[in-house]
Scaffold this motif. Structure first.
Motif, PDB file in Angstrom:
ATOM      1  N   ILE A 176       0.861  -1.181   0.000  1.00 47.62           N
ATOM      2  CA  ILE A 176       0.000   0.000   0.000  1.00 47.62           C
ATOM      3  C   ILE A 176       0.902   1.238   0.000  1.00 47.62           C
ATOM      4  O   ILE A 176       1.806   1.358   0.839  1.00 47.62           O
ATOM      5  CB  ILE A 176      -0.907   0.030   1.239  1.00 47.62           C
ATOM      6  CG1 ILE A 176      -1.809  -1.203   1.269  1.00 47.62           C
ATOM      7  CG2 ILE A 176      -1.755   1.287   1.263  1.00 47.62           C
ATOM      8  CD1 ILE A 176      -2.735  -1.259   2.462  1.00 47.62           C
ATOM      9  N   SER A 177       0.643   2.081  -0.910  1.00 42.93           N
ATOM     10  CA  SER A 177       1.468   3.297  -1.015  1.00 42.93           C
ATOM     11  C   SER A 177       1.210   4.227   0.169  1.00 42.93           C
ATOM     12  O   SER A 177       0.130   4.211   0.783  1.00 42.93           O
ATOM     13  CB  SER A 177       1.157   4.038  -2.318  1.00 42.93           C
ATOM     14  OG  SER A 177       1.461   3.212  -3.431  1.00 42.93           O
ATOM     15  N   ASP A 178       2.227   5.063   0.458  1.00 42.81           N
ATOM     16  CA  ASP A 178       2.108   6.054   1.539  1.00 42.81           C
ATOM     17  C   ASP A 178       1.529   7.336   0.977  1.00 42.81           C
ATOM     18  O   ASP A 178       2.089   7.920   0.041  1.00 42.81           O
ATOM     19  CB  ASP A 178       3.487   6.300   2.150  1.00 42.81           C
ATOM     20  CG  ASP A 178       3.422   7.323   3.300  1.00 42.81           C
ATOM     21  OD1 ASP A 178       2.291   7.633   3.737  1.00 42.81           O
ATOM     22  OD2 ASP A 178       4.485   7.766   3.728  1.00 42.81           O
ATOM     23  N   ILE A 179       0.384   7.768   1.508  1.00 45.06           N
ATOM     24  CA  ILE A 179      -0.242   9.018   1.019  1.00 45.06           C
ATOM     25  C   ILE A 179      -0.383  10.003   2.172  1.00 45.06           C
ATOM     26  O   ILE A 179      -1.232  10.887   2.136  1.00 45.06           O
ATOM     27  CB  ILE A 179      -1.609   8.739   0.383  1.00 45.06           C
ATOM     28  CG1 ILE A 179      -2.541   8.033   1.390  1.00 45.06           C
ATOM     29  CG2 ILE A 179      -1.492   7.911  -0.883  1.00 45.06           C
ATOM     30  CD1 ILE A 179      -3.970   7.951   0.939  1.00 45.06           C
ATOM     31  N   SER A 180       0.455   9.869   3.205  1.00 41.40           N
ATOM     32  CA  SER A 180       0.342  10.779   4.342  1.00 41.40           C
ATOM     33  C   SER A 180       0.565  12.228   3.943  1.00 41.40           C
ATOM     34  O   SER A 180       0.020  13.140   4.577  1.00 41.40           O
ATOM     35  CB  SER A 180       1.334  10.374   5.434  1.00 41.40           C
ATOM     36  OG  SER A 180       2.668  10.358   4.914  1.00 41.40           O
ATOM     37  N   ASP A 181       1.371  12.447   2.861  1.00 41.37           N
ATOM     38  CA  ASP A 181       1.611  13.811   2.421  1.00 41.37           C
ATOM     39  C   ASP A 181       0.432  14.389   1.655  1.00 41.37           C
ATOM     40  O   ASP A 181       0.393  15.573   1.346  1.00 41.37           O
ATOM     41  CB  ASP A 181       2.873  13.862   1.540  1.00 41.37           C
ATOM     42  CG  ASP A 181       2.758  12.963   0.329  1.00 41.37           C
ATOM     43  OD1 ASP A 181       2.185  11.830   0.464  1.00 41.37           O
ATOM     44  OD2 ASP A 181       3.173  13.352  -0.755  1.00 41.37           O
ATOM     45  N   LEU A 182      -0.529  13.525   1.322  1.00 41.95           N
ATOM     46  CA  LEU A 182      -1.690  13.984   0.536  1.00 41.95           C
ATOM     47  C   LEU A 182      -2.947  14.124   1.400  1.00 41.95           C
ATOM     48  O   LEU A 182      -4.052  14.300   0.862  1.00 41.95           O
ATOM     49  CB  LEU A 182      -1.977  12.981  -0.594  1.00 41.95           C
ATOM     50  CG  LEU A 182      -0.828  12.674  -1.557  1.00 41.95           C
ATOM     51  CD1 LEU A 182      -1.261  11.614  -2.555  1.00 41.95           C
ATOM     52  CD2 LEU A 182      -0.388  13.941  -2.288  1.00 41.95           C
ATOM     53  N   THR A 183      -2.782  14.056   2.721  1.00 44.18           N
ATOM     54  CA  THR A 183      -3.927  13.987   3.627  1.00 44.18           C
ATOM     55  C   THR A 183      -4.923  15.110   3.401  1.00 44.18           C
ATOM     56  O   THR A 183      -6.134  14.883   3.262  1.00 44.18           O
ATOM     57  CB  THR A 183      -3.444  14.016   5.079  1.00 44.18           C
ATOM     58  OG1 THR A 183      -2.626  12.870   5.317  1.00 44.18           O
ATOM     59  CG2 THR A 183      -4.622  14.002   6.048  1.00 44.18           C
ATOM     60  N   GLU A 184      -4.451  16.332   3.392  1.00 44.78           N
ATOM     61  CA  GLU A 184      -5.381  17.458   3.258  1.00 44.78           C
ATOM     62  C   GLU A 184      -6.035  17.486   1.888  1.00 44.78           C
ATOM     63  O   GLU A 184      -7.212  17.846   1.759  1.00 44.78           O
ATOM     64  CB  GLU A 184      -4.632  18.758   3.522  1.00 44.78           C
ATOM     65  CG  GLU A 184      -4.158  18.905   4.963  1.00 44.78           C
ATOM     66  CD  GLU A 184      -3.527  20.275   5.199  1.00 44.78           C
ATOM     67  OE1 GLU A 184      -3.562  21.102   4.272  1.00 44.78           O
ATOM     68  OE2 GLU A 184      -3.021  20.494   6.313  1.00 44.78           O
ATOM     69  N   ILE A 185      -5.273  17.109   0.847  1.00 41.79           N
ATOM     70  CA  ILE A 185      -5.816  17.192  -0.517  1.00 41.79           C
ATOM     71  C   ILE A 185      -6.942  16.175  -0.717  1.00 41.79           C
ATOM     72  O   ILE A 185      -7.972  16.472  -1.337  1.00 41.79           O
ATOM     73  CB  ILE A 185      -4.687  16.962  -1.546  1.00 41.79           C
ATOM     74  CG1 ILE A 185      -3.652  18.092  -1.440  1.00 41.79           C
ATOM     75  CG2 ILE A 185      -5.257  16.883  -2.953  1.00 41.79           C
ATOM     76  CD1 ILE A 185      -2.455  17.904  -2.337  1.00 41.79           C
ATOM     77  N   ILE A 186      -6.780  14.941  -0.183  1.00 41.72           N
ATOM     78  CA  ILE A 186      -7.769  13.890  -0.463  1.00 41.72           C
ATOM     79  C   ILE A 186      -8.888  13.846   0.595  1.00 41.72           C
ATOM     80  O   ILE A 186      -9.758  12.981   0.550  1.00 41.72           O
ATOM     81  CB  ILE A 186      -7.095  12.508  -0.535  1.00 41.72           C
ATOM     82  CG1 ILE A 186      -6.558  12.104   0.851  1.00 41.72           C
ATOM     83  CG2 ILE A 186      -6.016  12.476  -1.590  1.00 41.72           C
ATOM     84  CD1 ILE A 186      -6.133  10.667   0.914  1.00 41.72           C
TER      85      ILE A 186
END
Length: 572
Positions: A507-517
Motif C-alpha cells: 500500500i502506497s504512503d499518502i500521508s503527504d496527501l492527507t489534506e488534498i484527499i
C-alpha cells in the motif's frame, strides 16, 4: 487476468454484471421461497380439512346409528324368543275362546230349530204366526253375530299361526347370523376408530414437519438479506471508483503529479480489494448457511411424502370403505328383522282390533239372548191364556228359554277369556313411540353418513397428496435456485482477486496527501451503510484531522454525519 483489465475501472464493469446477477438470483430465490410458503399454507389447510373430516366422521350420527343398530341386533334373539312366547300365549288364548264360540254356534243351531218348531206348532193359531216369525228373525240375527265373532277369531288364529311360523324361521336365522353380523360391525367400527386415530396422529406429524419447514423458510427469507447487503456493497465499491475518477478529473486531482496520482489509486485499489474480500467471505458464510438449510428440506420433504403415503394407505381406498361394506352386508338381515317386526305389529294390532270386535259382538249376542227370553216369556203367558191349544207351544218356548240361558253362559265365558287375549296381544305390541322399519332406517342413515365421510376423506387425502407432491417439487427447485455460491460466489471471488492484483502487494504512503484527499475520503466514507465497511476503510485510510476552525464551522454537519453513523452502527 483474461477478461479483466488491469485497472480498477475495468473491474467495475465486471462488478456491474455481478451486481445484476446478485439482484436477479436473489429475487428469483425469494419468489421460489414465497411460492414454497404458499404451498405449505395450502398443505396445512388441506391437513386442517382432513382433521375436520376425521372429527366430523367421529362425531357424526353414523356412530350413534351403528351403536343403536348393533345393540338392537344383539338383543334380537332374546327379543324374538319373547315375541314367540307372546304369540304362543295369544294362540292359546284364542284357542280357549274357540270352544266357547263353538258352544255358542251349537246353541244358535238349537235355537233356530226351536224357533222353526214354534212357527210350525203355532201355525193354526193366527196370533202366534207373526210372533214366531219375529223370534226366528232375532235368532237369525244372533246367529250372524256369532258367526261374525267366529270369523274374527279365525282370522286372528291364521295371523298368529303365520307369525309363529315366520318367527320360528327368523329365530333360527338370528341365532345363526345376528351374532356374527353384530360382531363384525363392532369389530369394523373399532378398526375404523383406531384408523381415524392413526390418521389424526399422522396428520399431526405432517403438520409439525410442515410448520417446521415454514420456520426454516422464514429463516431463509431473512437470510436472503445477504443478497441485498452484497448488492449494496458492490455498489459502494463501484461508487468508490466513480468518486476517485471524479476527484482525479477535478481541481484537486489536477494538482497532483503522476506519482501522487499513482499512489492514491493504489490506496483506493487496496481499499476496494479489502471491501470485496470481506464481502466475499461474508457472502460465502451466509450463502452456505442458506444452502445448508435448504439441504435439510430434502429430509423433511421425504418424511412428508412418506407420511402422506401412510395416510393414503399405499394407494388403497381408506378404511372407511370397509365399514360401509360390512354395514351393507348387515342390511339384508336388518330388512328381514323389520319384516318380522312389522308382521308381529300387524298381528298385535289385529288382535287388539279383534278383541274390541269380539266385545261388541258379545254385547249384541247378549241383546239377542235377552230379546229371546222376553219373547219366550210372552209366549208362555199367551199359551196359558189359550189353555190346551197353547200347551205344545208352551213346551217348545220353555226349551227356547233354557238354550238362550246357555248362550249367556258361553258369552260370559268368552268375556272372561278376553282379558287374557288382550294381555297376550299387548305383549307383542310395539312401544307407542316405536316405528316399523326402525333398524333399516338407522342402518340406511349410517350407510349414507359413512359413504359421505368416506367420499370426503378420499377427496381430502387426494388433495393432501397433490399438495405434498407440489411442495416436494418446489423444494426440489430450491437447491438449484438458492445455491448462490455456485457461479455467483465464484464471480464475486474472481472480482476480489482481480482487485487484489490491480492493488499490488504494497500500500502506497499518502500521508503527504492527507489534506488534498480529505474531501474524497469523506465522500467515500458516507457511502457505507455497515459499520464493518467503515472499519475496513479506517484501517486503510486513517481519519483526517481538520483545523479547529474548519471543524467548528462544520460542526452541525459533522454532528449530523456522526448521528447518521451512530444510527447505521445501531442497525448493523
Amino acid at each position: 487476468m483474461g477478461a479483466f483489465e488491469i485497472s480498477g475501472s475495468g473491474v467495475s464493469d465486471t462488478l456491474e454484471a455481478a451486481r445484476i446477477q446478485v439482484e436477479e438470483r436473489f429475487l428469483e430465490g425469494g419468489s421460489v421461497l414465497l411460492s414454497v410458503m404458499d404451498g405449505l399454507n395450502q398443505l396445512l389447510n388441506s391437513l386442517d380439512s382432513v382433521t375436520s373430516a376425521l372429527n366430523a366422521s367421529e362425531g357424526s350420527d353414523a356412530g350413534a346409528d351403528l351403536r343403536t343398530t348393533v345393540k338392537n341386533l344383539t338383543e334380537l334373539p332374546e327379543a324374538e324368543r319373547a315375541r314367540h312366547g307372546a304369540l304362543s300365549a295369544l294362540a292359546d288364548s284364542s284357542h280357549s275362546l274357540r270352544k266357547h264360540v263353538a258352544d255358542m254356534q251349537e246353541t244358535m243351531r238349537y235355537l233356530r230349530t226351536f224357533a222353526v218348531t214354534v212357527k210350525i206348532t203355532g201355525a193354526g193359531l193366527p196370533e202366534f204366526a207373526g210372533f214366531a216369525q219375529e223370534i226366528l228373525e232375532r235368532i237369525y240375527s244372533g246367529t250372524e253375530e256369532v258367526n261374525s265373532f267366529a270369523g274374527h277369531l279365525d282370522r286372528l288364529e291364521k295371523e298368529v299361526k303365520l307369525a309363529l311360523a315366520f318367527g320360528a324361521n327368523m329365530a333360527k336365522n338370528y341365532s345363526d347370523t345376528v351374532p356374527e353380523v353384530a360382531g363384525a360391525l363392532q369389530g369394523d367400527a373399532r378398526k375404523i376408530s383406531e384408523h381415524r386415530q392413526h390418521l389424526a396422529a399422522i396428520a399431526r406429524d405432517v403438520s409439525a414437519i410442515a410448520r417446521g419447514i415454514q420456520g426454516k423458510v422464514a429463516s431463509t427469507l431473512s437470510a436472503l438479506q445477504i443478497g441485498d447487503i452484497t448488492r449494496q456493497r458492490i455498489e459502494h465499491v463501484q461508487s468508490t471508483f466513480s468518486l476517485l475518477e471524479e476527484f482525479l478529473s477535478g481541481p484537486e486531482g489536477n494538482c497532483l503529479n503522476a506519482d501522487a496520482r499513482r499512489r492514491l489509486e493504489c490506496v483506493i485499489n487496496h481499499l476496494t480489494a479489502a471491501q470485496m474480500n470481506e464481502m466475499v467471505q461474508d457472502f460465502h458464510r451466509d450463502s452456505q448457511s442458506v444452502v445448508k438449510t435448504i439441504t435439510s428440506f430434502s429430509h423433511d420433504t421425504h418424511e412428508i411424502l412418506r407420511l402422506r403415503d401412510q395416510m393414503m394407505g399405499n394407494g388403497e381406498s381408506n378404511f372407511m370403505r370397509a365399514l360401509e361394506t360390512s354395514v351393507s352386508a348387515a342390511h339384508e338381515i336388518v330388512k328381514q328383522v323389520d319384516t318380522a317386526t312389522r308382521q308381529a305389529d300387524q298381528v298385535s294390532q289385529s288382535t287388539l282390533g279383534t278383541a274390541a270386535s269380539l266385545l261388541q259382538s258379545i254385547d249384541n249376542i247378549r241383546k239377542v239372548k235377552t230379546d229371546i227370553n222376553y219373547m219366550a216369556l210372552n209366549t208362555n203367558l199367551r199359551c196359558s191364556r189359550l189353555g190346551e191349544e197353547g200347551k205344545s207351544i208352551n213346551v217348545v218356548t220353555a226349551e227356547l228359554r233354557i238354550f238362550a240361558g246357555r248362550l249367556d253362559e258361553s258369552a260370559d265365558a268368552i268375556v272372561n277369556g278376553l282379558p287374557a287375549l288382550e294381555a297376550a296381544a299387548a305383549n307383542i305390541a310395539p312401544p307407542a313411540d316405536a316405528k316399523s322399519g326402525g333398524l333399516a332406517e338407522n342402518l340406511d342413515s349410517a350407510v349414507a353418513d359413512i359413504r359421505g365421510a368416506a367420499d370426503t376423506m378420499d377427496g381430502e387425502l387426494k388433495t393432501l397428496a397433490e399438495h405434498g407432491r407440489e411442495i416436494a417439487g418446489k423444494i426440489g427447485q430450491l437447491a438449484g435456485k438458492l445455491d448462490f455460491q455456485r457461479d455467483l460466489g465464484d464471480t464475486l471471488a474472481r472480482c476480489a482477486d482481480a482487485l487484489e492484483t490491480v492493488a499490488g502487494a504494497e500500500i502506497s504512503d499518502i500521508s503527504d496527501l492527507t489534506e488534498i484527499i480529505a474531501p474524497l475520503d469523506r465522500k467515500i466514507f458516507k457511502l457505507y451503510t455497515m459499520a464493518q465497511e467503515r472499519t475496513i476503510h479506517r484501517n486503510i485510510i486513517a481519519a483526517i484531522e481538520e483545523p479547529q476552525a474548519a471543524a467548528a464551522e462544520t460542526a452541525p454537519a459533522s454532528t449530523g454525519d456522526e448521528d447518521e453513523d451512530l444510527f447505521a452502527d445501531a442497525l448493523f
